[in-house]
Design a protein around this motif. Structure first.
Motif, short mmCIF file in Angstrom:
data_model
loop_
_atom_site.label_atom_id
_atom_site.label_comp_id
_atom_site.label_asym_id
_atom_site.label_seq_id
_atom_site.Cartn_x
_atom_site.Cartn_y
_atom_site.Cartn_z
N ALA A 1 -39.51 8.29 24.52
CA ALA A 1 -39.47 8.60 23.09
C ALA A 1 -38.13 9.17 22.65
CB ALA A 1 -40.59 9.57 22.74
N VAL A 2 -37.32 9.65 23.59
CA VAL A 2 -35.99 10.14 23.22
C VAL A 2 -35.10 8.96 22.83
CG1 VAL A 2 -33.92 11.30 24.09
CG2 VAL A 2 -36.19 12.17 24.71
N VAL A 3 -35.15 7.91 23.63
CA VAL A 3 -34.33 6.72 23.39
C VAL A 3 -34.98 5.82 22.33
CG1 VAL A 3 -33.28 4.69 24.47
CG2 VAL A 3 -33.43 6.84 25.74
N TYR A 4 -36.29 5.75 22.35
CA TYR A 4 -37.05 4.89 21.43
C TYR A 4 -38.09 5.75 20.70
CZ TYR A 4 -34.98 1.41 24.48
OH TYR A 4 -34.08 0.67 25.20
N PRO A 5 -37.71 6.38 19.58
CA PRO A 5 -38.61 7.31 18.87
C PRO A 5 -39.95 6.70 18.49
CG PRO A 5 -36.38 7.50 18.02
CD PRO A 5 -36.38 6.31 18.96
N ASP A 6 -40.00 5.39 18.25
CA ASP A 6 -41.27 4.76 17.88
C ASP A 6 -42.33 4.89 18.97
OD1 ASP A 6 -40.33 4.10 15.40
OD2 ASP A 6 -39.99 1.98 15.86
N LEU A 7 -41.89 5.07 20.21
CA LEU A 7 -42.86 5.24 21.30
C LEU A 7 -43.74 6.47 21.10
CD1 LEU A 7 -40.90 4.27 24.54
CD2 LEU A 7 -42.93 3.16 23.61
N SER A 8 -43.20 7.51 20.47
CA SER A 8 -43.99 8.73 20.27
C SER A 8 -45.12 8.52 19.27
CB SER A 8 -43.09 9.88 19.81
OG SER A 8 -42.53 9.58 18.55
N LYS A 9 -45.03 7.46 18.46
CA LYS A 9 -46.08 7.17 17.48
C LYS A 9 -47.22 6.36 18.07
CE LYS A 9 -42.46 6.96 14.01
NZ LYS A 9 -41.64 6.05 13.21
N LEU A 10 -47.04 5.87 19.29
CA LEU A 10 -48.06 5.03 19.92
C LEU A 10 -48.90 5.90 20.85
CD1 LEU A 10 -45.68 2.05 20.70
CD2 LEU A 10 -47.33 2.21 18.84
N ASP A 11 -50.21 5.88 20.63
CA ASP A 11 -51.06 6.83 21.36
C ASP A 11 -51.82 6.23 22.53
OD1 ASP A 11 -52.71 5.31 19.81
OD2 ASP A 11 -53.70 6.98 18.80
N THR A 12 -51.58 4.98 22.86
CA THR A 12 -52.28 4.40 24.00
C THR A 12 -51.27 3.80 24.97
OG1 THR A 12 -52.48 2.18 23.04
CG2 THR A 12 -54.25 3.76 22.54
N PRO A 13 -51.60 3.80 26.26
CA PRO A 13 -50.72 3.15 27.23
C PRO A 13 -50.48 1.67 26.89
CG PRO A 13 -52.32 4.50 28.36
CD PRO A 13 -52.72 4.48 26.91
N ALA A 14 -51.51 1.00 26.40
CA ALA A 14 -51.36 -0.42 26.06
C ALA A 14 -50.38 -0.59 24.90
CB ALA A 14 -52.72 -1.03 25.69
N GLY A 15 -50.42 0.28 23.93
CA GLY A 15 -49.50 0.21 22.80
C GLY A 15 -48.06 0.45 23.24
N ARG A 16 -47.87 1.44 24.13
CA ARG A 16 -46.53 1.71 24.64
C ARG A 16 -46.02 0.56 25.48
NH1 ARG A 16 -48.95 6.75 24.56
NH2 ARG A 16 -49.67 6.60 26.72
N LEU A 17 -46.90 -0.03 26.30
CA LEU A 17 -46.51 -1.17 27.12
C LEU A 17 -46.12 -2.36 26.24
CD1 LEU A 17 -46.18 -2.55 29.88
CD2 LEU A 17 -48.62 -3.13 29.77
N ASN A 18 -46.92 -2.61 25.20
CA ASN A 18 -46.64 -3.72 24.28
C ASN A 18 -45.28 -3.51 23.60
OD1 ASN A 18 -47.42 -6.17 22.87
ND2 ASN A 18 -47.60 -4.86 21.07
N PHE A 19 -45.02 -2.29 23.11
CA PHE A 19 -43.74 -2.00 22.47
C PHE A 19 -42.60 -2.25 23.45
CE2 PHE A 19 -40.14 0.79 21.96
CZ PHE A 19 -39.79 0.62 20.63
N THR A 20 -42.74 -1.75 24.65
CA THR A 20 -41.67 -1.84 25.65
C THR A 20 -41.42 -3.28 26.06
OG1 THR A 20 -42.31 0.36 26.42
CG2 THR A 20 -40.90 -0.92 27.86
N LEU A 21 -42.48 -4.05 26.27
CA LEU A 21 -42.32 -5.46 26.62
C LEU A 21 -41.63 -6.23 25.50
CD1 LEU A 21 -45.67 -6.27 28.43
CD2 LEU A 21 -43.38 -6.31 29.43
N LYS A 22 -42.02 -5.96 24.25
CA LYS A 22 -41.39 -6.65 23.12
C LYS A 22 -39.92 -6.27 23.01
CE LYS A 22 -44.35 -5.81 19.78
NZ LYS A 22 -45.06 -5.86 18.48
N HIS A 23 -39.62 -5.01 23.24
CA HIS A 23 -38.22 -4.57 23.16
C HIS A 23 -37.40 -5.21 24.28
CE1 HIS A 23 -34.97 -2.08 21.72
NE2 HIS A 23 -34.65 -1.91 22.99
N LEU A 24 -37.96 -5.25 25.45
CA LEU A 24 -37.28 -5.88 26.59
C LEU A 24 -37.07 -7.37 26.31
CD1 LEU A 24 -36.15 -5.38 29.39
CD2 LEU A 24 -38.43 -5.72 30.31
#
Length: 127
Positions: free
Chosen positions: A30-53
């Protein structure tokens, strides 16, 4: 920290050490990608990270495509080591981040490469 990466690699860093170092130097947090702090599930964080990658990978492949596309107009391919090195570096970093992201290890990657090479060699022997 970046110097540590270079020093380790020069002295024979194992692939898993490289994965660990890359994840440490380029974290998905969340320091590098602030939007990650808005996602409250592991699946949501994984989805964000995969899309960013994926966005990174698309950009890198797009840059390589630009180098190759120019040759269609000029008849001269302009793919030089200097042009390709940053793309290859970024593709490697992103591939290692993907390995870690989905819970694979450097050893898993090496085993998959060995298996793939063995299958390819077996197919070639059949020809």
């Amino acid at each position: 920290a970046y110097i540590v990466l270079l020093a380790h690699w020069r002295y024979g860093m194992e692939l898993q050490e490289l994965v660990t170092t890359v994840v440490k130097l380029w974290p998905f947090d969340a320091v590098v990608y602030p939007d990650l702090s808005k996602l409250d599930t592991p699946a949501g964080r994984l989805n964000f990270t995969l899309k960013h990658l994926l966005t990174h990978l698309q950009g890198e492949i797009g840059e390589l495509a630009k180098l190759c596309e120019r040759s269609d107009h000029t008849g001269c391919i302009e793919v030089t080591p200097a042009a390709v090195l940053p793309l290859a570096r970024n593709l490697l970093v992103d591939a290692l981040r993907l390995v870690d992201l989905v819970g694979l290890s450097g050893q898993d990657l090496v085993r998959a490469l060995e298996s793939w090479a063995q299958k390819k060699q077996a197919r070639q022997q059949l020809l």
